[in-house]
Design a protein around this motif. Structure first.
Motif, PDB file in Angstrom:
ATOM      1  N   ARG A 117      12.976  10.890  56.609  1.00  0.00           N
ATOM      2  CA  ARG A 117      14.020   9.898  56.888  1.00  0.00           C
ATOM      3  C   ARG A 117      14.322   9.044  55.654  1.00  0.00           C
ATOM      4  NH1 ARG A 117      11.800   6.522  59.756  1.00  0.00           N
ATOM      5  NH2 ARG A 117       9.735   7.479  59.844  1.00  0.00           N
ATOM      6  N   VAL A 124      17.971   8.710  53.192  1.00  0.00           N
ATOM      7  CA  VAL A 124      18.710   7.495  52.864  1.00  0.00           C
ATOM      8  C   VAL A 124      18.657   7.233  51.356  1.00  0.00           C
ATOM      9  CG1 VAL A 124      18.995   5.046  53.367  1.00  0.00           C
ATOM     10  CG2 VAL A 124      18.207   6.591  55.160  1.00  0.00           C
ATOM     11  N   VAL A 133      21.597  -0.700  51.980  1.00  0.00           N
ATOM     12  CA  VAL A 133      20.846   0.310  52.730  1.00  0.00           C
ATOM     13  C   VAL A 133      21.512   0.560  54.085  1.00  0.00           C
ATOM     14  CG1 VAL A 133      18.633   0.869  53.795  1.00  0.00           C
ATOM     15  CG2 VAL A 133      18.681  -0.258  51.568  1.00  0.00           C
ATOM     16  N   GLU A 134      21.895  -0.497  54.751  1.00  0.00           N
ATOM     17  CA  GLU A 134      22.512  -0.355  56.077  1.00  0.00           C
ATOM     18  C   GLU A 134      23.822   0.425  55.999  1.00  0.00           C
ATOM     19  OE1 GLU A 134      22.635  -1.068  60.301  1.00  0.00           O
ATOM     20  OE2 GLU A 134      21.115  -0.910  58.756  1.00  0.00           O
ATOM     21  N   LYS A 160      24.459   2.864  54.139  1.00  0.00           N
ATOM     22  CA  LYS A 160      24.239   4.274  53.841  1.00  0.00           C
ATOM     23  C   LYS A 160      23.324   5.008  54.817  1.00  0.00           C
ATOM     24  CE  LYS A 160      26.686   4.503  50.017  1.00  0.00           C
ATOM     25  NZ  LYS A 160      27.899   5.352  49.939  1.00  0.00           N
ATOM     26  N   ARG A 161      22.597   4.275  55.652  1.00  0.00           N
ATOM     27  CA  ARG A 161      21.584   4.961  56.461  1.00  0.00           C
ATOM     28  C   ARG A 161      22.180   5.725  57.641  1.00  0.00           C
ATOM     29  NH1 ARG A 161      19.803   2.943  61.285  1.00  0.00           N
ATOM     30  NH2 ARG A 161      20.607   0.894  61.868  1.00  0.00           N
ATOM     31  N   THR A 181      20.156   7.280  60.763  1.00  0.00           N
ATOM     32  CA  THR A 181      18.741   7.428  60.424  1.00  0.00           C
ATOM     33  C   THR A 181      17.984   6.148  60.742  1.00  0.00           C
ATOM     34  OG1 THR A 181      19.303   8.947  58.620  1.00  0.00           O
ATOM     35  CG2 THR A 181      17.094   7.981  58.609  1.00  0.00           C
ATOM     36  N   LEU A 226      14.926   3.624  60.466  1.00  0.00           N
ATOM     37  CA  LEU A 226      13.942   3.266  59.442  1.00  0.00           C
ATOM     38  C   LEU A 226      13.025   2.179  59.960  1.00  0.00           C
ATOM     39  CD1 LEU A 226      16.348   3.003  56.354  1.00  0.00           C
ATOM     40  CD2 LEU A 226      14.772   4.891  56.834  1.00  0.00           C
ATOM     41  N   PHE A 269      12.758   0.453  55.280  1.00  0.00           N
ATOM     42  CA  PHE A 269      14.012  -0.221  54.960  1.00  0.00           C
ATOM     43  C   PHE A 269      13.812  -1.125  53.742  1.00  0.00           C
ATOM     44  CE2 PHE A 269      18.097  -1.094  57.296  1.00  0.00           C
ATOM     45  CZ  PHE A 269      18.686  -1.881  56.316  1.00  0.00           C
TER      46      PHE A 269
END
Length: 424
Positions: free
Chosen positions: A32, A36, A110-111, A113-114, A117, A119, A124
């Motif tokens: 996972r 990401v 990050v949010e 692109k995830r 998925t 995390l 994260f």
């Protein structure tokens, strides 16, 4: 479904979101986080990467690497976990924390692109830290493994130098029941075409054989590199086939980890002068690790939370404070080896001030007392509802005991990051 924080959300709101995002706090695996990381286009190059794993000694080894490299003129980026006081401690650029706003920016990245998925909090945060290091364009990434090595989120990046500081019994539910199993998991940070450094003098032979099968020949303490404290206790020396360094300053942090850090730097193949090494060693400090505060009374903070760390702490106290009574303030997590940790400290402790730790993982003071009472009864055991209350009582008793004597008691605070983090 957990709602994403608003555009105006602060760091606390984001951390609460991260805690609720994944069904379990720990979910070992790299699939996972690698998905990401790819979406974020995480790539440290051309920066060098050092990854540090180990049961104990990771934090001080990271600090040695950071201070020496900075003294040599390199721009460093550090990722550690957990933190003592504030989340911002987890990422350092040239030994300085970034702002809460910068961490929020990384969480948003990050949010974005995830996708779907899921995390964990740690995964994260690790990806956000990588994004920040990449944005800051540092020369060297220094990454501390959170748990184990092979399946830890940090291991989604290939390190130029993998460092394993020590192997002890801890996190058996995730890493295995014995030192061989644990060493295997931690050695998972090593790569066949990169350098491996092992600072554990009693490394399991079976794992050395497995590393050889993976075409990994590690540089090991007492084999590829050696160190020795001079009889005066004022200086020490480091030696390897490439280096002979003498008259080095004795650092405040553990000496074995200093030697391991020097081997890692030699393997990194970046020019580092002897002057930078000496400056970095002399300046290395790490909050909550052999952290001494002088006052009335003197107190020492150390995050020792397993038998291996407690044994080292006991030896350090015997050498540094051989005649001083020790009053121990201890709070621990219930999933640790409480009895083994306290037993390692027991020969030095004159009085115990045991504290509850809050949260589902926290052990009660009564549980700690029960673990102590399975062995020889110490002179004094007192239980408290909070760490600050236990600390205040220990300090008061130490001040009273010091009146009319030459040896003032030393108050020791240990057992967990959560314990030490409550004492400033």
């Amino acid at each position: 479904m957990v709602q994403r924080p608003s555009a105006a959300a602060n760091l606390d709101a984001w951390l609460a979101y991260l805690e609720a995002l994944h069904p379990t706090a720990i979910d070992m695996g790299l699939e996972r986080v690698q998905q990401v990381a790819t979406a974020l286009q995480i790539n440290p190059r051309p920066a060098k990467v050092i990854t540090v794993a180990g049961t104990n000694g990771k934090g001080s080894t990271v600090r040695y690497l950071e201070t020496i490299l900075r003294a040599a003129g390199y721009r460093t980026g550090v990722y550690i976990s957990p933190h003592l006081h504030s989340y911002e401690e987890r990422v350092r650029i040239n030994a300085e924390m970034l702002s809460a706003e910068q961490h929020v920016q990384a969480f948003n990245a990050v949010e974005d692109k995830r996708g779907d998925t899921s995390l964990t909090y740690f995964e994260f945060g690790t990806l956000a830290a990588f994004w920040l290091l990449q944005q800051q364009q540092v020369d060297v990434w220094i990454l501390e493994v959170g748990l184990g090595g092979r399946l830890d989120a940090v291991n989604c990046i290939d390190a130029d130098v993998g460092v394993l500081t020590s192997v002890g019994i801890d996190h058996v539910g995730f890493l295995g029941p014995d030192r061989t199993s644990i060493a295997r998991e931690k050695a998972g940070i090593f790569r066949a075409d990169k350098v491996a450094v092992i600072g554990e003098p009693d490394f399991p032979p079976a794992i050395l054989q497995e590393l050889a099968q993976r075409a990994i020949v590690p540089r090991r303490v007492n084999d590829s590199f050696h160190y020795r404290l001079h009889e005066s206790g004022d200086t020490w020396q480091f030696s390897s086939p490439q280096s002979q360094l003498s008259e080095l300053p004795v650092p405040q942090l553990p000496l074995p980890n200093a030697a391991t850090a020097l081997m890692a730097l030699e393997a990194l193949d970046l020019p580092v002068s002897l002057a930078a090494i000496r400056t970095g060693l002399a300046n290395a400090r790490e909050a909550g690790r052999l952290e001494i505060h002088q006052g009335n009374p003197d107190y020492l903070l150390d995050v020792a939370h397993n038998p291996h760390a407690a044994e080292f702490l006991t030896r350090y106290l015997q050498q540094r404070f051989p005649k001083r009574p020790i009053y121990a303030v201890v709070g621990m997590l219930k999933d640790k080896d409480i009895a083994g940790t306290l037993a390692a400290l027991e020969p030095l402790v004159q009085a115990w001030y045991l504290a509850d730790l809050s949260g589902p993982r926290g052990a009660s003071a009564q549980e700690l007392a029960a673990a102590l009472r399975t062995s020889a009864a110490p002179p004094s055991i007192t239980c408290f509802a909070t760490v600050p209350a236990a600390f205040e009582a220990a300090c008061a008793q130490a001040r009273d005991a010091a009146q009319g004597t030459q040896q003032q008691p030393l108050v020791l605070v240990c057992g967990s990051f959560y314990t030490v983090g409550q004492i400033t």
